[in-house]
Design an enzyme around this catalytic site. Structure first.
Site, PDB file in Angstrom:
ATOM      1  N   LYS A  89      43.874   4.200  -3.583  1.00  0.00           N
ATOM      2  CA  LYS A  89      42.632   4.923  -3.279  1.00  0.00           C
ATOM      3  C   LYS A  89      41.537   3.905  -3.106  1.00  0.00           C
ATOM      4  O   LYS A  89      41.368   3.002  -3.930  1.00  0.00           O
ATOM      5  CB  LYS A  89      42.301   5.852  -4.465  1.00  0.00           C
ATOM      6  CG  LYS A  89      41.031   6.630  -4.289  1.00  0.00           C
ATOM      7  CD  LYS A  89      41.308   7.995  -3.703  1.00  0.00           C
ATOM      8  CE  LYS A  89      40.076   8.629  -3.101  1.00  0.00           C
ATOM      9  NZ  LYS A  89      39.770   8.257  -1.714  1.00  0.00           N
ATOM     10  N   GLN A 110      38.800  -2.552  -6.704  1.00  0.00           N
ATOM     11  CA  GLN A 110      39.043  -1.113  -6.746  1.00  0.00           C
ATOM     12  C   GLN A 110      40.105  -0.749  -7.783  1.00  0.00           C
ATOM     13  O   GLN A 110      40.036   0.319  -8.397  1.00  0.00           O
ATOM     14  CB  GLN A 110      39.487  -0.663  -5.346  1.00  0.00           C
ATOM     15  CG  GLN A 110      39.389   0.817  -5.091  1.00  0.00           C
ATOM     16  CD  GLN A 110      37.992   1.258  -4.697  1.00  0.00           C
ATOM     17  OE1 GLN A 110      37.366   0.640  -3.857  1.00  0.00           O
ATOM     18  NE2 GLN A 110      37.513   2.325  -5.320  1.00  0.00           N
ATOM     19  N   LYS A 113      38.253  -0.631 -11.088  1.00  0.00           N
ATOM     20  CA  LYS A 113      37.239   0.429 -11.037  1.00  0.00           C
ATOM     21  C   LYS A 113      37.904   1.800 -11.170  1.00  0.00           C
ATOM     22  O   LYS A 113      37.478   2.640 -11.960  1.00  0.00           O
ATOM     23  CB  LYS A 113      36.508   0.342  -9.688  1.00  0.00           C
ATOM     24  CG  LYS A 113      35.405   1.350  -9.522  1.00  0.00           C
ATOM     25  CD  LYS A 113      34.919   1.434  -8.089  1.00  0.00           C
ATOM     26  CE  LYS A 113      34.463   0.079  -7.586  1.00  0.00           C
ATOM     27  NZ  LYS A 113      33.762   0.183  -6.287  1.00  0.00           N
ATOM     28  N   LYS A 125      42.100  -0.689  -0.124  1.00  0.00           N
ATOM     29  CA  LYS A 125      40.897  -0.768   0.712  1.00  0.00           C
ATOM     30  C   LYS A 125      41.348  -1.054   2.136  1.00  0.00           C
ATOM     31  O   LYS A 125      42.421  -1.617   2.355  1.00  0.00           O
ATOM     32  CB  LYS A 125      39.991  -1.905   0.221  1.00  0.00           C
ATOM     33  CG  LYS A 125      38.550  -1.780   0.650  1.00  0.00           C
ATOM     34  CD  LYS A 125      37.718  -0.898  -0.256  1.00  0.00           C
ATOM     35  CE  LYS A 125      36.361  -0.622   0.338  1.00  0.00           C
ATOM     36  NZ  LYS A 125      35.472   0.087  -0.601  1.00  0.00           N
ATOM     37  N   GLY A 164      35.214   6.649   2.670  1.00  0.00           N
ATOM     38  CA  GLY A 164      34.244   5.866   3.435  1.00  0.00           C
ATOM     39  C   GLY A 164      33.790   4.612   2.698  1.00  0.00           C
ATOM     40  O   GLY A 164      34.122   4.399   1.534  1.00  0.00           O
ATOM     41  N   ASP A 165      33.076   3.786   3.398  1.00  0.00           N
ATOM     42  CA  ASP A 165      32.410   2.595   2.828  1.00  0.00           C
ATOM     43  C   ASP A 165      31.379   2.201   3.886  1.00  0.00           C
ATOM     44  O   ASP A 165      30.990   3.039   4.726  1.00  0.00           O
ATOM     45  CB  ASP A 165      33.428   1.474   2.560  1.00  0.00           C
ATOM     46  CG  ASP A 165      32.835   0.313   1.740  1.00  0.00           C
ATOM     47  OD1 ASP A 165      32.696   0.459   0.529  1.00  0.00           O
ATOM     48  OD2 ASP A 165      32.497  -0.738   2.323  1.00  0.00           O
ATOM     49  N   THR A 208      27.883   8.119  -5.489  1.00  0.00           N
ATOM     50  CA  THR A 208      27.792   6.696  -5.863  1.00  0.00           C
ATOM     51  C   THR A 208      26.378   6.370  -6.348  1.00  0.00           C
ATOM     52  O   THR A 208      26.197   5.738  -7.397  1.00  0.00           O
ATOM     53  CB  THR A 208      28.192   5.798  -4.676  1.00  0.00           C
ATOM     54  OG1 THR A 208      29.452   6.239  -4.185  1.00  0.00           O
ATOM     55  CG2 THR A 208      28.297   4.346  -5.098  1.00  0.00           C
ATOM     56  N   ASN A 239      24.203   5.228   2.505  1.00  0.00           N
ATOM     57  CA  ASN A 239      24.594   6.301   1.586  1.00  0.00           C
ATOM     58  C   ASN A 239      24.199   5.995   0.135  1.00  0.00           C
ATOM     59  O   ASN A 239      23.554   6.817  -0.529  1.00  0.00           O
ATOM     60  CB  ASN A 239      26.115   6.505   1.707  1.00  0.00           C
ATOM     61  CG  ASN A 239      26.651   7.445   0.662  1.00  0.00           C
ATOM     62  OD1 ASN A 239      27.042   7.026  -0.422  1.00  0.00           O
ATOM     63  ND2 ASN A 239      26.639   8.732   0.953  1.00  0.00           N
ATOM     64  N   SER A 377      35.523  11.220  -5.489  1.00  0.00           N
ATOM     65  CA  SER A 377      36.638  11.330  -4.545  1.00  0.00           C
ATOM     66  C   SER A 377      37.877  11.843  -5.277  1.00  0.00           C
ATOM     67  O   SER A 377      38.636  12.659  -4.756  1.00  0.00           O
ATOM     68  CB  SER A 377      36.955   9.972  -3.921  1.00  0.00           C
ATOM     69  OG  SER A 377      36.114   9.717  -2.837  1.00  0.00           O
TER      70      SER A 377
HETATM   71  P1  NDP Z   1      26.286   2.324   4.504  1.00  0.00           P
HETATM   72  O1  NDP Z   1      26.987   1.875   5.707  1.00  0.00           O
HETATM   73  O2  NDP Z   1      25.924   3.756   4.361  1.00  0.00           O
HETATM   74  O3  NDP Z   1      24.951   1.478   4.295  1.00  0.00           O
HETATM   75  C1  NDP Z   1      25.017   0.093   4.161  1.00  0.00           C
HETATM   76  C2  NDP Z   1      23.596  -0.442   4.065  1.00  0.00           C
HETATM   77  O4  NDP Z   1      23.649  -1.820   3.698  1.00  0.00           O
HETATM   78  C3  NDP Z   1      22.853  -0.395   5.392  1.00  0.00           C
HETATM   79  O5  NDP Z   1      21.490  -0.259   5.136  1.00  0.00           O
HETATM   80  C4  NDP Z   1      23.172  -1.763   5.998  1.00  0.00           C
HETATM   81  O6  NDP Z   1      22.213  -2.222   6.937  1.00  0.00           O
HETATM   82  C5  NDP Z   1      23.135  -2.627   4.761  1.00  0.00           C
HETATM   83  N1  NDP Z   1      24.009  -3.791   4.956  1.00  0.00           N
HETATM   84  C6  NDP Z   1      25.328  -3.774   5.256  1.00  0.00           C
HETATM   85  N2  NDP Z   1      25.788  -5.028   5.417  1.00  0.00           N
HETATM   86  C7  NDP Z   1      24.729  -5.830   5.216  1.00  0.00           C
HETATM   87  C8  NDP Z   1      24.570  -7.227   5.231  1.00  0.00           C
HETATM   88  N3  NDP Z   1      25.608  -8.043   5.484  1.00  0.00           N
HETATM   89  N4  NDP Z   1      23.329  -7.722   4.972  1.00  0.00           N
HETATM   90  C9  NDP Z   1      22.288  -6.892   4.711  1.00  0.00           C
HETATM   91  N5  NDP Z   1      22.381  -5.556   4.688  1.00  0.00           N
HETATM   92  C10 NDP Z   1      23.587  -5.037   4.926  1.00  0.00           C
HETATM   93  O7  NDP Z   1      27.210   1.854   3.279  1.00  0.00           O
HETATM   94  P2  NDP Z   1      27.231   2.390   1.775  1.00  0.00           P
HETATM   95  O8  NDP Z   1      25.875   2.767   1.338  1.00  0.00           O
HETATM   96  O9  NDP Z   1      28.338   3.367   1.650  1.00  0.00           O
HETATM   97  O10 NDP Z   1      27.716   1.084   0.988  1.00  0.00           O
HETATM   98  C11 NDP Z   1      26.815   0.117   0.448  1.00  0.00           C
HETATM   99  C12 NDP Z   1      27.511  -0.699  -0.619  1.00  0.00           C
HETATM  100  O11 NDP Z   1      27.991   0.178  -1.656  1.00  0.00           O
HETATM  101  C13 NDP Z   1      28.736  -1.488  -0.156  1.00  0.00           C
HETATM  102  O12 NDP Z   1      28.832  -2.679  -0.913  1.00  0.00           O
HETATM  103  C14 NDP Z   1      29.903  -0.566  -0.547  1.00  0.00           C
HETATM  104  O13 NDP Z   1      31.123  -1.283  -0.699  1.00  0.00           O
HETATM  105  C15 NDP Z   1      29.383  -0.038  -1.871  1.00  0.00           C
HETATM  106  N6  NDP Z   1      29.995   1.203  -2.326  1.00  0.00           N
HETATM  107  C16 NDP Z   1      29.949   2.341  -1.569  1.00  0.00           C
HETATM  108  C17 NDP Z   1      30.519   3.505  -2.038  1.00  0.00           C
HETATM  109  C18 NDP Z   1      30.407   4.794  -1.298  1.00  0.00           C
HETATM  110  O14 NDP Z   1      30.782   5.827  -1.864  1.00  0.00           O
HETATM  111  N7  NDP Z   1      29.893   4.833  -0.084  1.00  0.00           N
HETATM  112  C19 NDP Z   1      31.244   3.533  -3.320  1.00  0.00           C
HETATM  113  C20 NDP Z   1      31.145   2.317  -4.086  1.00  0.00           C
HETATM  114  C21 NDP Z   1      30.557   1.197  -3.586  1.00  0.00           C
HETATM  115  P3  NDP Z   1      22.524  -2.173   8.507  1.00  0.00           P
HETATM  116  O15 NDP Z   1      22.296  -0.760   8.902  1.00  0.00           O
HETATM  117  O16 NDP Z   1      21.571  -3.134   9.097  1.00  0.00           O
HETATM  118  O17 NDP Z   1      23.956  -2.605   8.673  1.00  0.00           O
END
Ligand code: NDP
Length: 445
Positions: A89, A110, A113, A125, A164-165, A208, A239, A377
């Site tokens: 997962k 993961q 976690k 992943k 998603g991620d 999250t 997100n 999830s």
């Molecule tokens: P989204 O795609 O919804 O949002 C990602 C955000 O981070 C965007 O604002 C993006 O900006 C920014 N970002 C991505 N890459 C970079 C980078 N290299 N440098 C600067 N800004 C960056 O993703 P999530 O919110 O889902 O995920 C964010 C983090 O949380 C990740 O590390 C993910 O692994 C972690 N996570 C997410 C979970 C989930 O349920 N969604 C669960 C647990 C952890 P831009 O639009 O410019 O790319």
């Protein structure tokens, strides 16, 4: 040399150049060293050597046609890291930086976690080096269909359940699910983060971010503190960032920043519910850049910068890995930051973590603080299996209970090994022990 060091040397040799994976493995193995020293069964069972190797790793071609009629080719992956305690997962990430190292680090994290969530989920992943930015909905759909045309043979509701991620939200999960259903001719809970009308769970989108704030509340409670009046910086605007801000607002805190890969917005009056609604529309519907928020509300835009120079009580890194350097950590501490909760995975470089732990601030490592997403999830999988849907309140209460438990077991493990404030160590140990014991029970797998 000790067993941990020996194992790390092998991992370094076997995975050359995989910086993020090596960073994640070094962190976990260093944390669990006292457990390995205490228990002969883990040494005899060669648990360390086994746990650092993914059970299976699939890499595949993803050809698709863009709106100009040109053929594009991306690279897809699924890392099935460990299935000792349940089906694999973990999310799918679509981002140009995606490579084996990033997905192996995420898959490895993961495993522990998912173990912490108390739910029966193994770790995995996947993703692709596909950039969703600037693509039309049709291009995203064609890409997702091609990606699933290979992935479907490796996953299943009792085998591997992706979510998603970064770059994979509700739109992408919809296209992926549609293609899976078409190929298999079955309606099952093979993906999580689904739409509410077709098997999704209430609170999954929020989980999250909400979970990171619930976890932080538990940390604050240990020193009789609360979020009321706290100034919080948040990075990212996707997100995790959005729902972190929503929950902070509900608890009386003030979120003063958001960012994307181009820069940071500093809104000292706080991102109130009306501004958050604008942000959600900007990012989720219009798919614009964060700079537009600064223009609309006439607040400061810090071009090319991250939020860590802004004075705050609490920081919520919610964008990506290694976004807080050692220097950023020092700035945060110098400015009086007392809490860092990692919504993102591995957002703090080791030099930063060392400073947070040395200063004994509240530090919630990603695998504990952001586990609410995968936990919910797991709740979605549970509802799919029972073919019923829980209410918003029921899912939220379960999420809260899980975050409280993760904080409790991490604190207890940290205390048992003599470092009561160190939740990084505690989370790693608590997550590790359950998986390691299951691996021993199941023989040489
Ligand atoms: P989204 O795609 O919804 O949002 C990602 C955000 O981070 C965007 O604002 C993006 O900006 C920014 N970002 C991505 N890459 C970079 C980078 N290299 N440098 C600067 N800004 C960056 O993703 P999530 O919110 O889902 O995920 C964010 C983090 O949380 C990740 O590390 C993910 O692994 C972690 N996570 C997410 C979970 C989930 O349920 N969604 C669960 C647990 C952890 P831009 O639009 O410019 O790319």
């Amino acid at each position: 040399m000790g067993l941990v060091q020996d194992t790390l040397e092998i991992v370094w040799k076997r995975n050359p150049g995989e910086r993020e994976f090596l960073q994640a493995v070094t962190e976990v193995l260093t944390s669990v060293e006292p457990v390995i020293e205490r228990y002969k069964k883990y040494r005899d069972g060669k648990i360390l050597a086994r746990i650092v190797e993914p059970e299976r790793q699939v890499m595949f071609r993803v050809p698709w046609v863009d709106d100009k009629g040109e053929i594009q080719v991306n690279r897809g992956f699924r890392i099935q890291f460990n299935s000792a305690i349940g089906p694999y997962k973990g999310g799918l990430r679509f981002h140009p930086t995606v490579c084996a190292s990033i997905l192996k680090f995420l898959g490895f994290e993961q495993v522990f976690k998912n173990s912490l969530t108390t739910l029966p989920m193994g770790g995995g992943k996947g993703g692709a080096d596909f950039n969703v930015h600037g693509k039309s909905d049709n291009e995203v759909m064609r890409f997702c269909q091609s990606f699933m045309t290979e992935l479907f043979r490796h996953i299943g509701p009792d085998t591997d359940v992706p979510a998603g991620d970064i770059g994979v939200g509700g739109r992408e999960i919809g296209y992926l699910y549609g293609q899976y259903k078409r190929l298999r001719n079955e309606f099952t809970g093979v993906l999580t983060g689904k739409g509410l009308g077709w098997g999704g769970s209430l609170i999954r989108p929020e989980a999250t971010g909400y979970g990171a704030v619930y976890f932080s509340q538990e940390m604050l409670k240990t020193r009789n503190e609360s979020f009321a009046g706290k100034v919080c910086t948040v990075s990212g605007s996707g997100n995790v960032a959005q729902y972190t801000i929503e929950k902070l607002n509900q608890l009386g805190a003030k979120a003063v920043s958001v960012s994307d890969s181009n820069g940071t917005v500093h809104d000292p009056d706080g991102i109130n519910p009306e501004k958050l609604a604008y942000l959600m529309d900007l990012k989720n519907v219009r798919r614009g850049r964060i700079k537009e928020y600064a223009e609309k509300y006439k607040v400061k835009y810090l071009d090319g910068q991250r939020p860590w120079g802004i004075q705050c009580d609490c920081a919520f890194p919610s964008a990506t890995e290694n976004e807080i350097s050692g220097e950023d950590a020092k700035t945060l501490l110098d400015n009086g930051c007392i809490l860092v909760a990692e919504g993102a995975n591995m957002p703090t470089e080791p030099a930063g973590i060392r400073q947070f732990l040395a200063k004994k601030i509240h530090y919630g490592p990603g695998k504990a603080a952001n586990a609410g997403g995968v936990a919910t999830s797991g709740l979605e999988m549970c509802q799919n299996s029972m073919r019923l849907a829980w209410t918003r309140e029921e899912v939220d209460q379960r999420l809260q209970r899980i975050m409280v438990t993760i904080h409790k077991v991490s604190s207890e493990a940290a205390a048992e090994y003599g470092q009561p404030h160190n939740l990084e160590m505690g989370a790693n140990i608590a997550g590790f022990v359950k998986v390691a014991d299951a691996m021993l029970d199941q023989g040489l797998v």
